[in-house]
Design a protein around this motif. Structure first.
Motif, mmCIF file in Angstrom:
data_model
loop_
_atom_site.group_PDB
_atom_site.id
_atom_site.type_symbol
_atom_site.label_atom_id
_atom_site.label_comp_id
_atom_site.label_asym_id
_atom_site.label_seq_id
_atom_site.Cartn_x
_atom_site.Cartn_y
_atom_site.Cartn_z
ATOM 1 N N ALA A 215 -53.545 -32.489 46.383
ATOM 2 C CA ALA A 215 -54.764 -33.108 46.893
ATOM 3 C C ALA A 215 -55.665 -32.023 47.461
ATOM 4 O O ALA A 215 -55.240 -30.877 47.653
ATOM 5 C CB ALA A 215 -54.443 -34.132 47.971
ATOM 6 N N VAL A 216 -56.885 -32.423 47.767
ATOM 7 C CA VAL A 216 -57.751 -31.589 48.597
ATOM 8 C C VAL A 216 -57.482 -32.000 50.043
ATOM 9 O O VAL A 216 -57.535 -33.182 50.381
ATOM 10 C CB VAL A 216 -59.236 -31.783 48.251
ATOM 11 C CG1 VAL A 216 -60.098 -30.955 49.195
ATOM 12 C CG2 VAL A 216 -59.500 -31.388 46.804
ATOM 13 N N TYR A 217 -57.185 -31.012 50.859
ATOM 14 C CA TYR A 217 -56.869 -31.257 52.260
ATOM 15 C C TYR A 217 -58.082 -30.915 53.118
ATOM 16 O O TYR A 217 -58.638 -29.813 53.013
ATOM 17 C CB TYR A 217 -55.657 -30.433 52.679
ATOM 18 C CG TYR A 217 -54.369 -31.012 52.158
ATOM 19 C CD1 TYR A 217 -54.053 -30.945 50.807
ATOM 20 C CD2 TYR A 217 -53.465 -31.639 53.013
ATOM 21 C CE1 TYR A 217 -52.872 -31.493 50.317
ATOM 22 C CE2 TYR A 217 -52.283 -32.188 52.532
ATOM 23 C CZ TYR A 217 -52.007 -32.118 51.183
ATOM 24 O OH TYR A 217 -50.841 -32.662 50.696
ATOM 25 N N TYR A 218 -58.449 -31.861 53.964
ATOM 26 C CA TYR A 218 -59.617 -31.712 54.817
ATOM 27 C C TYR A 218 -59.209 -31.680 56.285
ATOM 28 O O TYR A 218 -58.390 -32.487 56.733
ATOM 29 C CB TYR A 218 -60.581 -32.885 54.625
ATOM 30 C CG TYR A 218 -61.146 -33.015 53.234
ATOM 31 C CD1 TYR A 218 -60.505 -33.789 52.268
ATOM 32 C CD2 TYR A 218 -62.333 -32.364 52.884
ATOM 33 C CE1 TYR A 218 -61.024 -33.911 50.989
ATOM 34 C CE2 TYR A 218 -62.863 -32.488 51.612
ATOM 35 C CZ TYR A 218 -62.197 -33.256 50.673
ATOM 36 O OH TYR A 218 -62.720 -33.374 49.408
ATOM 37 N N CYS A 219 -59.839 -30.792 57.000
ATOM 38 C CA CYS A 219 -59.678 -30.724 58.446
ATOM 39 C C CYS A 219 -60.766 -31.578 59.089
ATOM 40 O O CYS A 219 -61.906 -31.605 58.613
ATOM 41 C CB CYS A 219 -59.810 -29.275 58.894
ATOM 42 S SG CYS A 219 -59.775 -29.015 60.670
ATOM 43 N N THR A 220 -60.420 -32.249 60.169
ATOM 44 C CA THR A 220 -61.403 -33.030 60.896
ATOM 45 C C THR A 220 -61.194 -32.862 62.391
ATOM 46 O O THR A 220 -60.077 -32.578 62.843
ATOM 47 C CB THR A 220 -61.319 -34.519 60.500
ATOM 48 O OG1 THR A 220 -62.345 -35.245 61.173
ATOM 49 C CG2 THR A 220 -59.971 -35.113 60.877
ATOM 50 N N ALA A 221 -62.266 -33.017 63.131
ATOM 51 C CA ALA A 221 -62.169 -32.891 64.584
ATOM 52 C C ALA A 221 -63.188 -33.804 65.250
ATOM 53 O O ALA A 221 -64.269 -34.047 64.704
ATOM 54 C CB ALA A 221 -62.414 -31.443 65.006
ATOM 55 N N VAL A 222 -62.831 -34.273 66.415
ATOM 56 C CA VAL A 222 -63.785 -34.962 67.287
ATOM 57 C C VAL A 222 -64.237 -33.924 68.296
ATOM 58 O O VAL A 222 -63.428 -33.437 69.105
ATOM 59 C CB VAL A 222 -63.151 -36.167 67.987
ATOM 60 C CG1 VAL A 222 -64.143 -36.792 68.954
ATOM 61 C CG2 VAL A 222 -62.674 -37.184 66.953
ATOM 62 N N VAL A 223 -65.500 -33.577 68.218
ATOM 63 C CA VAL A 223 -66.032 -32.472 69.009
ATOM 64 C C VAL A 223 -66.918 -33.031 70.120
ATOM 65 O O VAL A 223 -67.819 -33.836 69.851
ATOM 66 C CB VAL A 223 -66.844 -31.516 68.120
ATOM 67 C CG1 VAL A 223 -67.433 -30.394 68.959
ATOM 68 C CG2 VAL A 223 -65.965 -30.955 67.009
ATOM 69 N N MET A 224 -66.630 -32.611 71.329
ATOM 70 C CA MET A 224 -67.474 -33.002 72.461
ATOM 71 C C MET A 224 -68.675 -32.059 72.480
ATOM 72 O O MET A 224 -68.508 -30.841 72.583
ATOM 73 C CB MET A 224 -66.685 -32.914 73.766
ATOM 74 C CG MET A 224 -65.346 -33.632 73.732
ATOM 75 S SD MET A 224 -65.466 -35.360 73.231
ATOM 76 C CE MET A 224 -66.349 -36.049 74.633
ATOM 77 N N THR A 225 -69.869 -32.624 72.390
ATOM 78 C CA THR A 225 -71.070 -31.788 72.287
ATOM 79 C C THR A 225 -71.676 -31.439 73.641
ATOM 80 O O THR A 225 -72.530 -30.554 73.725
ATOM 81 C CB THR A 225 -72.128 -32.481 71.432
ATOM 82 O OG1 THR A 225 -72.385 -33.783 71.979
ATOM 83 C CG2 THR A 225 -71.634 -32.646 69.995
ATOM 84 N N ASP A 226 -71.233 -32.128 74.677
ATOM 85 C CA ASP A 226 -71.713 -31.793 76.025
ATOM 86 C C ASP A 226 -70.651 -32.235 77.028
ATOM 87 O O ASP A 226 -69.582 -32.716 76.653
ATOM 88 C CB ASP A 226 -73.058 -32.460 76.322
ATOM 89 C CG ASP A 226 -73.029 -33.962 76.119
ATOM 90 O OD1 ASP A 226 -74.008 -34.514 75.599
ATOM 91 O OD2 ASP A 226 -72.000 -34.598 76.461
ATOM 92 N N SER A 227 -70.961 -32.075 78.300
ATOM 93 C CA SER A 227 -69.972 -32.354 79.340
ATOM 94 C C SER A 227 -70.000 -33.797 79.824
ATOM 95 O O SER A 227 -69.218 -34.169 80.696
ATOM 96 C CB SER A 227 -70.205 -31.421 80.526
ATOM 97 O OG SER A 227 -71.495 -31.639 81.060
ATOM 98 N N VAL A 228 -70.884 -34.614 79.254
ATOM 99 C CA VAL A 228 -71.002 -35.993 79.744
ATOM 100 C C VAL A 228 -70.439 -37.009 78.761
ATOM 101 O O VAL A 228 -70.684 -38.203 78.913
ATOM 102 C CB VAL A 228 -72.479 -36.334 80.080
ATOM 103 C CG1 VAL A 228 -72.967 -35.449 81.210
ATOM 104 C CG2 VAL A 228 -73.370 -36.208 78.849
ATOM 105 N N GLY A 229 -69.721 -36.525 77.750
ATOM 106 C CA GLY A 229 -68.988 -37.445 76.897
ATOM 107 C C GLY A 229 -69.553 -37.705 75.531
ATOM 108 O O GLY A 229 -68.997 -38.509 74.777
ATOM 109 N N ASN A 230 -70.639 -37.055 75.165
ATOM 110 C CA ASN A 230 -71.157 -37.236 73.808
ATOM 111 C C ASN A 230 -70.296 -36.447 72.819
ATOM 112 O O ASN A 230 -69.858 -35.326 73.102
ATOM 113 C CB ASN A 230 -72.606 -36.770 73.733
ATOM 114 C CG ASN A 230 -73.526 -37.677 74.524
ATOM 115 O OD1 ASN A 230 -73.565 -38.883 74.308
ATOM 116 N ND2 ASN A 230 -74.250 -37.099 75.470
ATOM 117 N N SER A 231 -70.063 -37.058 71.682
ATOM 118 C CA SER A 231 -69.185 -36.416 70.710
ATOM 119 C C SER A 231 -69.694 -36.641 69.301
ATOM 120 O O SER A 231 -70.578 -37.469 69.057
ATOM 121 C CB SER A 231 -67.762 -36.970 70.836
ATOM 122 O OG SER A 231 -67.731 -38.345 70.480
#
Length: 121
Positions: free
Chosen positions: A91-107
């Motif tokens: 298969a093609v293997y994909y990496c994924t992440a939930v990235v916090m873009t600031d310190s107040v919880g936006n992602s």
């Protein structure tokens, strides 16, 4: 902007091993969950392994006991050690992440472009 870059894919024989790496870079506050998905030809993308936001791990039933996910937070890197590879792991293997873009919880969700793993019998 967040970039996820996978590496480590390749062609192997059944029973052999590969180690995938994924490095996150760019402008972000922190990385929350990280994991790996895969997509085989003609099939939907499926989750393979991952870290939840509290640090616990999950594995798809099809890879339990063969794959191990690990993480180096200092390097913003997640790894997938794949042992006893089978042709159905191709298969093609994909990496994924939930990235916090600031310190107040936006992602945001980030995805890599994928790395191909081919396992021949």
């Amino acid at each position: 902007q967040v970039q996820l870059v996978e590496s480590g894919g390749g062609s192997v024989q059944a029973g052999e091993s590969l180690r995938l790496s994924c490095v996150a870079s760019g402008n972000f506050f922190s990385i929350n969950a990280m994991g790996w998905y895969r997509q085989a030809p003609g099939k939907p993308r499926e989750e393979v392994a991952g870290f939840t936001h509290i640090g616990s791990t999950m594995y798809a039933d099809s890879v339990k006991g063969r794959f191990t996910i690990s993480r180096d937070n200092a390097k913003n890197t997640v790894y997938l050690q794949m042992n006893s590879l089978k042709p159905e792991d191709t298969a093609v293997y994909y990496c994924t992440a939930v990235v916090m873009t600031d310190s107040v919880g936006n992602s945001m969700d980030a995805w890599g472009k994928g790395t191909l793993v081919t396992v021949s019998s």
